[in-house]
Design an enzyme around this catalytic site. Structure first.
Site, PDB file in Angstrom:
ATOM      1  N   THR A 181     -11.946   7.457  -0.773  1.00 28.88           N
ATOM      2  CA  THR A 181     -12.497   6.411   0.088  1.00 28.88           C
ATOM      3  C   THR A 181     -13.715   6.993   0.799  1.00 28.88           C
ATOM      4  OG1 THR A 181     -12.016   4.920   1.919  1.00 28.88           O
ATOM      5  CG2 THR A 181     -10.906   7.039   1.976  1.00 28.88           C
ATOM      6  N   GLU A 326      -6.048   3.934   1.714  1.00 29.84           N
ATOM      7  CA  GLU A 326      -4.902   4.737   2.141  1.00 29.84           C
ATOM      8  C   GLU A 326      -3.579   3.995   2.002  1.00 29.84           C
ATOM      9  OE1 GLU A 326      -7.739   4.323   3.592  1.00 29.84           O
ATOM     10  OE2 GLU A 326      -8.468   6.099   4.620  1.00 29.84           O
TER      11      GLU A 326
END
Lengths: 539, 539
Positions: A181, A326
């Site tokens: 990310t 996540e």
């Protein structure tokens, strides 16, 4: 009870056994191709055996650098199916970040789409671990490349073993996937997905009260397969026997609208900017979208006005969801409870434009400086999440300690939760505007701005202010027909009734485009850098 | 990813937090009562704390001897919620079997419904482990009883701690439930359900392609809560926030029809004999059943004729499922695939009256003496099942080795599987009729017989035969208006076109009632004992 691990390989196996005739529709550089799950299954087994022959061992990372198509789908199952870890690489990362994450992950093999070769060729000298490049191409001949050694995907598949057995006795907590990310500053952060996490996430996607993914669906993941497993859709769709439509390289809103029309897509998923583009296309073209039962939207908050247009103007049911890299990603889905069905259409939109209810299997709390906030829809705090498909670390990254504390993921999202348990994202902690000691939600202002008929996109940022510490500034992109025909004041007047006076942006700046991250979110950091002196000068 | 265990306590916690206003409608001896999930949650926490005060420790067994009502629901969550094991006892077992299973399980505490006290009082002297009896009664005073020590359920709840925390750091493989299945001969066999198994089973129940249990459902488990966790419905319905209707003691078909009508039940579940009774009631009464979206039927094969009557005469969608105590229980659900929706109504009924497709998360194979059978809808073999909510043993029982072998459950069910992966049960291995070296399916004959308008119930058994080894014999109960008005030959002529001549029963015996097991299945062993000399005498 039986100690049977949850494994990614078993997902595809179900498609092979129970839905062998169902189809995967795949657009590549050479056009649209169709495969049955029986064929996909056999090709995947051949590919998995080829990885083994190339020296990939259990736990090794296998990178993919590719669009959404059938070969990427096969890699999705082949790597974890033989015990390796599928590392999907965001093709829009900078060269520095690409080499960083490949080295951080220690990818042993890289799958690369033919048209994306140049992106890899400019950085591959920095790769420390890659032992083989597998080129995904429709052509018989491999393209010219500086990479070495290179293999033809189709040749590996041809020579592979169609009876290859997926690993079954693996620890379900073993890694199956890896995705990075992008961070606001510094290198991207890696998130590992376990077999257990991916399978439980598939269950969560199939529930009647979430996305209700089903055999009867024709599912088109527009969200890239390099972005949080395309929200888990390729895994879940195979497991449930849904038809999959994979829109391939460099798709346009026009192409997406055509695929929805021609393939009779029932469920599609992507970020709000995608749907803004598709809405624009629907307004100009003539498409049959009646097959759609759900446009799933996440990644950023979907503007209320956009939801309303989809539903009232086009009769396309919209499904607002929330998650992050996540969280694998599904955290909330916004659906009405049965006793809310009688509310009027605006009240229902108010609820459904929030992020929604936590999906079964996760825990949440919202925490401010003074502890857990009340469930009153007012008090703001940071959203914390816990559950079996939530990451517990960033891969080999010291920033783990910032986000993962006391068994919870600190999402960095500021949210409220109301009496019904409905979560509403107010902002990213770092995008919230602190004006005179009070908080202003950039997301609420953006939603209000985007409800104006002339506004295509809007992003509200904080800029430093000598008296108030920070003040909101609105960056607005007008729809083409309205360019240079709308005044700032008209837009400010439009949103004024909805907010306290001190919430209103001090200025509106018209732009041709709002800079976006590699996954289509507004890049507010860039706007803030660019405009940090704007208000001070103008006041 | 996070190491968060799947726990039963978390299921109710979700109902408390997100669906506090949703209702549990509970019929007890004193009438129909209504509770919100908020109330049920608080009462459950109080009860769990009371169990702790009574000395119940993690892993201890807590028995229940009760109908389907809110107190039983609270015990469902209180026992596993505090780390104990919920042992639901079949109230219809013989006294010998009741004392056997309570001693085999080593139950420390017993919950008993007031009206069921006599069933316990006649055997409690044999109990070796029970330290406390908790009487579930609506009255202020405890009834007279020879049991000791006795406690009032409501008093324990009143004095309990409403803030009691459910265990969260428990091993998800720890036992949460225990249920005994009656064996053909010998003592009942215990099956342990883990926290993990129960939660995964809830996911399986909520999938769009299985029962699709949802917040919008009003769910009435007619299947007893002492029978395989009422098929997992009390757990899943709480988790998803569905309204629950619990029909209480000594219910009749009339009461069930009334509850469906008055409470607007959307999904209900039970064995075929229940639905035969309800059909009978629908034919005489005047009920609004339009709220029903699914009558889930399992436990025994649902006759095709019954499914057709429900759907075509009453417009009530029927959902045929299959499972057993050892499988928690959901194994298959019979739904059409999307490309079968265009078939004609009879073809669709043919598919939907089979047991259906394996639910996501399980594995199956069908094995004959020569190995795995082909998926051709013809070849018969024993059905084997594997998966994370399948038992791996009988609790403290030597018969484990007969049913659990090589990592598979040998179901004792003979089945075929067709090209689409649809399983059809042919018979129990022990009920299959072996005539002249060929197999005859008693289930197929029963289905054909029950399609005759005069037939209420039919059970086909094998009886010994000197020449053919075994021959089929049909036991038939006629509907009241047809008693003494239908000839054997008329019924034989009716089914004859569907079978080879040697499949046809050698005789039909009209009965007033077919003996049933404690969970409503035909007790074929009793019929075989009673009729073992029948044919030999008559030929």
């Amino acid at each position: 009870m039986m100690n049977v691990p949850l494994t990614v390989g078993s997902l595809l196996e179900r498609a092979e056994k129970f839905f062998p005739k169902k189809m995967v529709v795949s657009r590549t550089l050479s056009g649209v191709h169709r495969f049955t799950y029986k064929e996909i299954g056999e090709r995947t087994r051949r590919l998995a055996s080829a990885l083994e022959k190339l020296g990939v061992e259990q736990g090794d990372k296998v990178g993919t650098f590719a669009w959404n198509h059938h070969r990427h789908l096969e890699a999705y199952f082949a790597a974890p199916g033989m015990g390796a870890v599928l590392h999907t690489i965001n093709i829009r990362l900078s060269p520095e970040h690409i080499s960083y994450i490949i080295n951080n992950a220690e990818d042993k093999v890289l799958f690369i789409d033919e048209d994306l070769l140049p992106l890899v060729e400019r950085v591959n000298e920095k790769f420390k671990s890659v032992k083989a490049y597998i080129i995904m191409t429709d052509k018989d001949e491999l393209p010219e490349t500086t990479l070495s050694p290179v293999y033809s995907y189709e040749e590996l598949v041809r020579e592979g073993d169609p009876k290859f057995e997926f690993v079954k006795d693996i620890d379900e907590n073993a890694p199956a996937g890896l995705c990075y990310t992008s961070a606001t500053t510094g290198n991207p952060k890696g998130v590992v997905y376990s077999h257990r996490g991916i399978v439980l996430h598939c269950y969560a996607m199939g529930l009647a009260d979430t996305t209700a993914l089903s055999e009867s669906d024709i599912c088109m993941a527009v969200v890239p397969m390099f972005h949080v497993n395309a929200w888990g859709l390729p895994f879940a769709a195979a497991w449930f026997g849904s038809t999959q439509v994979l829109p391939g390289p460099q798709f346009t809103p026009k192409l997406l609208a055509e695929l929805i029309d021609q393939e009779k897509v029932t469920l599609t998923a992507g970020v709000p900017t995608i749907w803004l583009g598709v809405l624009n296309e629907l307004e100009t073209g003539n498409y049959d979208t009646s097959s759609l039962r759900a446009v799933v939207c996440g990644g950023s908050a979907a503007p209320r006005g956009m939801i309303k247009t989809f539903e009232t103007k086009y009769g396309i049911p919209f499904l607002h969801a929330y998650g992050m890299t996540e969280t694998a990603p599904l955290v909330t889905v916004s659906r009405l409870k049965s006793y809310q069905e009688n509310l009027d259409i605006e009240e229902k939109l108010d609820i459904r434009s929030k992020q929604g209810l936590l999906v079964p299997g996760l825990e949440m709390k919202i925490v401010s400086a003074t502890g857990e906030v009340e469930w009153n829809g007012q008090d703001m705090g940071e959203l914390l999440i816990r559950g079996p498909w939530i990451a517990d670390e960033y891969y080999r990254d010291e920033r783990t300690k910032d986000a993962f504390r006391d068994g919870w993921l600190y999402t960095g999202d500021v949210a409220t939760v109301d009496e019904e348990g409905v979560i509403k994202l107010v902002d990213r902690t770092k995008d919230l505007i602190k004006s005179g000691g009070e908080w202003i939600s950039s997301v609420d202002l953006e939603n209000a701005l985007m409800a104006h008929e002339a506004v295509f996109e809007a992003s509200v940022i904080s800029v430093p202010h000598p008296q108030w510490q920070e003040r909101p500034l609105a960056c607005v992109v007008l729809k083409a027909p309205y360019k240079d025909k709308v005044e700032k004041q008209e837009i400010l007047d439009f949103i004024a009734p909805q907010f306290a006076k001190w919430w209103l942006p001090d200025d509106i700046i018209f732009m041709d485009e709002i800079p976006k991250t590699s996954v289509g979110k507004f890049l507010k950091r860039a706007l803030r850098d660019q405009l940090k002196d704007h208000l001070v000068k103008n006041i």
